[in-house]
Motif scaffolding. Structure first.
Motif, short mmCIF file in Angstrom:
data_model
loop_
_atom_site.label_atom_id
_atom_site.label_comp_id
_atom_site.label_asym_id
_atom_site.label_seq_id
_atom_site.Cartn_x
_atom_site.Cartn_y
_atom_site.Cartn_z
N SER A 17 0.85 -1.20 0.00
CA SER A 17 0.00 0.00 0.00
C SER A 17 0.88 1.24 0.00
CB SER A 17 -0.92 0.02 1.23
OG SER A 17 -1.79 -1.08 1.20
N LEU A 101 -8.35 0.32 -2.22
CA LEU A 101 -7.92 -1.06 -2.51
C LEU A 101 -8.73 -1.60 -3.68
CD1 LEU A 101 -7.56 -2.58 1.11
CD2 LEU A 101 -5.70 -1.92 -0.42
N LEU A 137 -2.45 -5.98 -5.29
CA LEU A 137 -1.52 -4.87 -4.99
C LEU A 137 -0.16 -5.11 -5.66
CD1 LEU A 137 -2.25 -4.15 -1.20
CD2 LEU A 137 -3.21 -3.04 -3.22
N ALA A 452 -3.09 -1.23 5.59
CA ALA A 452 -3.40 -0.57 4.31
C ALA A 452 -3.55 0.94 4.52
CB ALA A 452 -4.68 -1.15 3.71
#
Ligand code: FAD
Length: 468
Positions: A17, A101, A137, A452
């Motif tokens: 992140s 996300l 990610l 995150a």
């Protein structure tokens, strides 16, 4: 001249992140150093449940929620014993981070679930659990040309005039404009557990860690020379563990009765696992589960629920790892689960006071027949224990999920030293930080969302400083 704009240490949810967020804030030379041979840390192994509110996923499911409601719940559950300013930021940003996300490609099931006692569901369940989050990610990071160096265990920070200017892996040094530490927890480090999380260390031979290999607490060593403040003493998450097998089953089946050393109940058996850890601490970390023959022969009695809710994408049965008919039969034979044809006999087998256990079960049974429970356990779980044989086993909170003691950060994810000053160039996010996750785990979903959210904030903060 810097080799890169920013180095991120660790490739779990916090690190990925942070790296993606730094890239979005305009930094194009982003490097992730990962000690292991695989991307993802404990995040990859996790259940993939992420808490946050309000989100577009909640909205699509018709759920009205606010960051204020999350903050109020969070503070109440933790009796205000967390870093309230940072937690306020966390609660404000957790919802937008779940949406982010999603923007980065993480897929969530349409159905949301409750983590604990909140009024509306705010836990988002990723498709393919933690691996699904990491895959998305990671793919986004590759698309953006973010470098990921595997097998690179950072063991030192480069510091000049009090400012962090890079990292070292042995003799290899990399200079950077800033460093974001996202190296996870220290569950595998016995000395650090004894020092910082004695409640976990006290589990001794029972202790079973279920996370990733990188959880050695390296950050605690390499931030020590900078006098980084370490907070969150004795915090983390321990799940109930039976005395016979290492298998993850976070919730107790609701049809059991849980008693302490005095043979008395002390809490709702179907309580969220984040709360169960605290229940157990108050009882000296030892308890006993009591049940009857209907576990082996469910067809002979009323059908009751096992768990409060099922998790989207997972079969309910898979989670009843410990307390199913096959396991119980085997463990009775192995002498790990005790049995008797009377409750008094079972008490004797377990070393519990006979009259007290008999009284506890008699009262529980009377309530179950009437559809009420002293501990407000939902009626759907209530089934009197009156079908011999009766069974019992010892349980302890010995399955170690993660640690929550670490660097103190501010609302911009900057690491603070022991006199409260920002350590220039140093940022932190996720399990290696402390102060956000409190004595009560607000979850499911608290830890991934913490990683995150502050990973995203850290990346943004570094970008803002860089361009200032
Ligand atoms: C089985 C399981 C299920 C869970 N389920 C959930 C859930 O559903 N929801 C939830 O919120 N939480 C859950 N948790 C907790 C949560 O997964 C973790 O707390 C969280 O993933 C931590 O994220 P992180 O990015 O901080 O650390 P990690 O994901 O552990 O990443 C840290 C990374 O840093 C690397 N690293 C360590 N030291 C160094 C070094 N010196 N140099 C370079 N790299 C280093 C590690 O190898 C690792 O890859 C679960 C945990 C487990 C074990």
């Amino acid at each position: 001249m810097n080799d890169v704009d920013v180095v991120v240490i660790g490739s779990g949810i916090a690190g990925l992140s942070a790296a993606n967020s730094a890239w979005e804030s305009g930094l194009k030379r982003v490097l992730i150093a990962e000690s292991e041979g695989v991307v993802g840390g404990s995040s990859r192994l996790s259940g993939g449940i992420v808490m946050g509110a309000p989100t577009r996923f909640q909205q699509a499911a018709g759920i009205a929620d606010t960051a204020d409601a999350l903050f109020n719940d969070y503070m109440a559950i933790n009796q205000w014993m967390v870093e309230a300013g940072v937690v306020r930021t966390y609660c404000n940003e957790a919802g937008p981070t779940v949406d982010w996300l999603g923007d980065l490609g993480v897929q969530f099931h349409d159905e949301l679930i409750f983590g604990g006692g909140e009024i509306v569901p705010r836990c988002h369940c990723a498709v393919n659990n933690g691996q699904g989050i990491i895959d998305a990610l990671h793919a986004k990071a590759r698309e953006r040309d973010i470098d990921i160096a595997l097998g690179q265990r950072v063991n030192r920070l480069l510091v000049e005039n009090g400012r962090v200017v890079g990292v070292a892996v042995g003799d290899d040094e990399i200079r950077a404009g800033a460093v974001i530490v996202a190296s996870g927890g220290f569950s595998l480090n016995k000395e650090r557990l004894a020092e910082l999380y004695p409640a976990a260390a006290a589990m001794g031979d029972w202790l079973w860690y279920i996370g990733a290999d990188g959880a050695r607490g390296d950050a605690l060593d390499f931030v020590e020379p900078l006098n980084a403040q370490i907070i969150g003493q004795n915090r983390g998450l321990r799940l109930l563990h039976p005395n016979f097998i290492n298998a993850v089953e976070p919730f107790l089946p609701g049809w059991m009765v849980l008693v302490n050393k005095h043979g008395q109940r002390f809490g709702t058996e179907s309580a969220p696992y984040g709360v169960m850890d605290g229940f157990m601490r108050a009882q000296g970390d030892v308890a006993y589960v009591i049940f009857d023959d209907l576990v082996l022969h469910p067809e002979r009695g009323p059908q009751v629920a096992t768990y409060k809710q099922s998790i989207p994408g997972r079969g309910a049965e898979r989670h009843n790892a410990n307390w199913n008919a096959i396991m119980v039969e085997d463990m009775v034979k192995a002498g790990r689960i005790k049995s008797s044809d009377t409750i008094e006999g079972l008490a004797q087998e377990l070393g519990l006071p006979k009259e007290k256990l008999a009284g506890t079960i008699a009262r529980y049974n009377a309530g179950a027949h009437a559809g009420v429970d002293d501990y407000n356990k939902e009626e759907k779980f209530l089934r009197p224990l009156e079908n011999p044989l009766f069974y019992g086993a010892e349980v302890r909170p010995a399955t170690l999920c993660f640690t929550a003691v670490g660097m103190r950060i501010d609302s911009q994810a900057r690491v603070l030293n022991d006199i409260g000053e920002v350590i220039p160039g140093l940022y932190g996010a996720g399990e290696c930080t402390g102060g956000i996750i409190g004595d009560r785990y607000v979850g499911s979903g608290n830890s991934l969302s913490n990683g995150a959210t502050f990973g995203r904030i850290a990346g943004r903060s570094v970008g803002t400083t860089f361009h200032a």
